[in-house]
Design a protein around this motif. Sequence first.
Motif, mmCIF file in Angstrom:
data_model
loop_
_atom_site.group_PDB
_atom_site.id
_atom_site.type_symbol
_atom_site.label_atom_id
_atom_site.label_comp_id
_atom_site.label_asym_id
_atom_site.label_seq_id
_atom_site.Cartn_x
_atom_site.Cartn_y
_atom_site.Cartn_z
ATOM 1 N N ILE A 75 -3.249 3.319 -0.882
ATOM 2 C CA ILE A 75 -4.659 3.200 -1.260
ATOM 3 C C ILE A 75 -5.322 4.569 -1.289
ATOM 4 O O ILE A 75 -6.080 4.904 -2.206
ATOM 5 N N SER A 76 -5.026 5.381 -0.279
ATOM 6 C CA SER A 76 -5.633 6.710 -0.200
ATOM 7 C C SER A 76 -5.182 7.620 -1.343
ATOM 8 O O SER A 76 -5.991 8.328 -1.942
ATOM 9 N N LEU A 77 -3.884 7.570 -1.663
ATOM 10 C CA LEU A 77 -3.346 8.497 -2.671
ATOM 11 C C LEU A 77 -3.570 8.006 -4.093
ATOM 12 O O LEU A 77 -3.858 8.815 -4.990
ATOM 13 N N ILE A 78 -3.445 6.712 -4.323
ATOM 14 C CA ILE A 78 -3.517 6.179 -5.683
ATOM 15 C C ILE A 78 -4.947 5.788 -6.058
ATOM 16 O O ILE A 78 -5.465 6.213 -7.104
ATOM 17 N N ALA A 79 -5.585 4.972 -5.225
ATOM 18 C CA ALA A 79 -6.942 4.527 -5.542
ATOM 19 C C ALA A 79 -7.967 5.631 -5.287
ATOM 20 O O ALA A 79 -8.976 5.722 -5.984
ATOM 21 N N GLY A 80 -7.702 6.466 -4.277
ATOM 22 C CA GLY A 80 -8.580 7.599 -3.980
ATOM 23 C C GLY A 80 -10.029 7.234 -3.729
ATOM 24 O O GLY A 80 -10.921 7.729 -4.426
ATOM 25 N N PRO A 81 -10.331 6.353 -2.757
ATOM 26 C CA PRO A 81 -11.727 6.007 -2.487
ATOM 27 C C PRO A 81 -12.533 7.218 -2.027
ATOM 28 O O PRO A 81 -12.023 8.108 -1.355
ATOM 29 N N LEU A 105 -24.142 9.966 4.447
ATOM 30 C CA LEU A 105 -23.765 10.688 5.653
ATOM 31 C C LEU A 105 -22.772 11.810 5.393
ATOM 32 O O LEU A 105 -22.397 12.520 6.326
ATOM 33 N N ARG A 106 -22.346 11.961 4.148
ATOM 34 C CA ARG A 106 -21.301 12.953 3.871
ATOM 35 C C ARG A 106 -21.747 14.373 4.212
ATOM 36 O O ARG A 106 -20.982 15.156 4.770
ATOM 37 N N GLY A 107 -22.978 14.706 3.901
ATOM 38 C CA GLY A 107 -23.434 16.065 4.161
ATOM 39 C C GLY A 107 -23.822 16.319 5.605
ATOM 40 O O GLY A 107 -23.833 17.468 6.054
ATOM 41 N N ASP A 108 -24.130 15.246 6.336
ATOM 42 C CA ASP A 108 -24.621 15.394 7.711
ATOM 43 C C ASP A 108 -23.566 15.101 8.765
ATOM 44 O O ASP A 108 -23.754 15.434 9.937
ATOM 45 N N SER A 109 -22.464 14.463 8.400
ATOM 46 C CA SER A 109 -21.539 13.932 9.405
ATOM 47 C C SER A 109 -20.939 15.019 10.290
ATOM 48 O O SER A 109 -20.843 14.849 11.509
ATOM 49 N N GLN A 139 -19.307 -4.480 -2.440
ATOM 50 C CA GLN A 139 -17.870 -4.494 -2.686
ATOM 51 C C GLN A 139 -17.533 -5.166 -4.017
ATOM 52 O O GLN A 139 -16.558 -4.793 -4.681
ATOM 53 N N LEU A 140 -18.329 -6.142 -4.432
ATOM 54 C CA LEU A 140 -18.105 -6.761 -5.732
ATOM 55 C C LEU A 140 -18.351 -5.765 -6.852
ATOM 56 O O LEU A 140 -17.596 -5.731 -7.843
ATOM 57 N N ARG A 141 -19.392 -4.970 -6.724
ATOM 58 C CA ARG A 141 -19.646 -3.949 -7.748
ATOM 59 C C ARG A 141 -18.477 -2.966 -7.834
ATOM 60 O O ARG A 141 -18.089 -2.537 -8.927
ATOM 61 N N GLN A 142 -17.919 -2.606 -6.692
ATOM 62 C CA GLN A 142 -16.754 -1.722 -6.706
ATOM 63 C C GLN A 142 -15.546 -2.420 -7.335
ATOM 64 O O GLN A 142 -14.786 -1.811 -8.088
ATOM 65 N N ALA A 143 -15.376 -3.711 -7.029
ATOM 66 C CA ALA A 143 -14.256 -4.457 -7.592
ATOM 67 C C ALA A 143 -14.362 -4.554 -9.105
ATOM 68 O O ALA A 143 -13.356 -4.526 -9.825
ATOM 69 N N ARG A 144 -15.580 -4.664 -9.608
ATOM 70 C CA ARG A 144 -15.795 -4.763 -11.055
ATOM 71 C C ARG A 144 -15.803 -3.400 -11.740
ATOM 72 O O ARG A 144 -15.893 -3.330 -12.964
ATOM 73 N N GLY A 145 -15.746 -2.338 -10.957
ATOM 74 C CA GLY A 145 -15.782 -1.000 -11.533
ATOM 75 C C GLY A 145 -17.168 -0.540 -11.903
ATOM 76 O O GLY A 145 -17.320 0.448 -12.631
ATOM 77 N N MET A 146 -18.200 -1.217 -11.404
ATOM 78 C CA MET A 146 -19.578 -0.836 -11.713
ATOM 79 C C MET A 146 -20.019 0.375 -10.897
ATOM 80 O O MET A 146 -20.912 1.111 -11.310
ATOM 81 N N THR A 147 -19.441 0.548 -9.719
ATOM 82 C CA THR A 147 -19.704 1.709 -8.870
ATOM 83 C C THR A 147 -18.364 2.245 -8.387
ATOM 84 O O THR A 147 -17.364 1.516 -8.365
ATOM 85 N N PRO A 148 -18.323 3.514 -7.992
ATOM 86 C CA PRO A 148 -17.048 4.092 -7.531
ATOM 87 C C PRO A 148 -16.546 3.396 -6.270
ATOM 88 O O PRO A 148 -17.329 2.924 -5.439
ATOM 89 N N LEU A 149 -15.233 3.350 -6.129
ATOM 90 C CA LEU A 149 -14.608 2.813 -4.926
ATOM 91 C C LEU A 149 -14.841 3.778 -3.773
ATOM 92 O O LEU A 149 -14.578 4.981 -3.888
ATOM 93 N N THR A 150 -15.348 3.261 -2.651
ATOM 94 C CA THR A 150 -15.607 4.104 -1.483
ATOM 95 C C THR A 150 -14.933 3.499 -0.266
ATOM 96 O O THR A 150 -14.456 2.358 -0.295
ATOM 97 N N ASP A 151 -14.923 4.261 0.825
ATOM 98 C CA ASP A 151 -14.360 3.753 2.079
ATOM 99 C C ASP A 151 -15.447 3.312 3.051
ATOM 100 O O ASP A 151 -15.175 3.116 4.227
ATOM 101 N N TRP A 152 -16.701 3.161 2.558
ATOM 102 C CA TRP A 152 -17.760 2.658 3.445
ATOM 103 C C TRP A 152 -17.411 1.258 3.926
ATOM 104 O O TRP A 152 -17.586 0.916 5.086
ATOM 105 N N HIS A 153 -16.927 0.447 2.992
ATOM 106 C CA HIS A 153 -16.329 -0.843 3.309
ATOM 107 C C HIS A 153 -14.834 -0.731 3.010
ATOM 108 O O HIS A 153 -14.414 0.128 2.230
#
Length: 493
Positions: free
Chosen positions: A223-229, A293-297, A44-58
């Motif tokens: 969050i869903s519309l603007i941040a778009g995780p 899990l995106r492809g298998d869910s 989550q810190l990496r996402q907060a810093r913008g190092m990785t894309p924001l996701t909804d895993w957390h």
Amino acid sequence: MEKMGWVLPVQRWVGGLAAVAALCCLGTILTFAPGYLSPDSLDQLRQARGMTPLTDWHPPVLSLLWRALIAATGSFAFMAVLQSLVFWGALWVLAWCVWDLTASRHGSLAVLGLGLLPWVLTFVGVVWKDVHAAFALLAACAVAFVGLRLREGHSRPVVRWGLLWLGVLFLAYATLVRKNAFLAAIPIFVLLVLALWRGPGRRMWVKCTAALLAALLVPAAAISLIAGPVQTHQSAQIVLDDLVHVLTVEELRSADVPTELRDRLVAAARECDRVGALSDAYWACYERPADGLRGDSDEMTSLWLREMSGHVPQYIQYRLQLFASLLFETGYQYKAGVTPNDLGIEVAHPRLEDTLGTYVQGMTEDMPWLFRGWFWLAVAMVLAIRPGKGLFSMPVRALGISSAAYILGYLPIVPATDFRYVYWPAMACSLGLLLLWLGRRATTPPRTASPGAGTDRTVTEHQPTDTGSRSPRSDAPASRQAAGGPAQAGPGG
């Protein structure tokens, strides 16, 4: 002059409580600096810093809050500081209210002492969604106690509504950061409304519920519309656990799913059996493809819907076995420092970390039942069923129901057996037990002299309304006071 003589000692004691809370807060910040971080926290810190894309895993709301704090302060460590401020601030407000309602110095100090209990202190500085949810629920309880203090002082409607919105914002955040916290938030919401209005009518309940839903849905939509995780389908973890532990290898081998997924499920079932992993198959046993899990869910969910209806006994047995492990084999009672990482983050004060670890882990060895889910579930049930008839019976019952609902809510979805899944119940039940004891000891409530009360009457002097008269009885016993009993019928506000 008599009133001034009462006000000065009250203000001095409240100031003393604030000083103790500030000292404890500073000690907590130093001990946990720069914040204890697990792999989840680092992700989550990496996402907060913008190092990785924001996701909804957390929960994205935690990463976005962290991002805002980094932008405002320039330091990621302020998240742990904020956690400590909210935690000790909530305890201080609760201690102040307990002092106002009981005039018990020992009781108000004991409220602050809750923060030093090993099963509470253990995670105070760990950046986890479970901790955020617990602290937000605790803060909402503190707001409810402020309502209990003020409702007899004829406070203006704007004050009540301001407190309500503050409380529902905390409850909404708890739910946004931990979805199943909604079960724990409902009893606290009821406590909040009853604390602010003695006899809320139907329209008042509708308005308050609408406020809660607005505080929850508006940020979630934004969050869903603007941040778009990025959608990760993290809930499929539970589906995966059920499939590889309920179905046999032969049944998985003949499952009507794509060949690659079928092979992964079979391999996961065998690996989980080999290593003895009862849960968390995604991390312990599953050969994760590049897209997680995106492809298998979708295929796994369809398979789950087809198969579980024919394996009801096996499914129930598996879920009961896993839930029993959460209750009786609760683990991960302490998160030591910062997980090794490539961000260059280390614990700031290793000796303080060692001291904390010795304190918490020593207690887990001496009194392991204090870190077990079964114990806090049992306490929660007692508080919910027998909250006593003392000063705080209503808050005690709310804390008990909230804790029991939170633990029982894990029955169909528990992903592992970590103590953090019982963290809110452990904290809430500790507070509930203390309030139960204080409520039974309180016999004569003090006169309140807190600023803003607007009256010389005690905050707890809530008398039942007689059907034939609106005049309150001045000689009603303390056991009939509103802060300790069910709300009396009154105007709907």
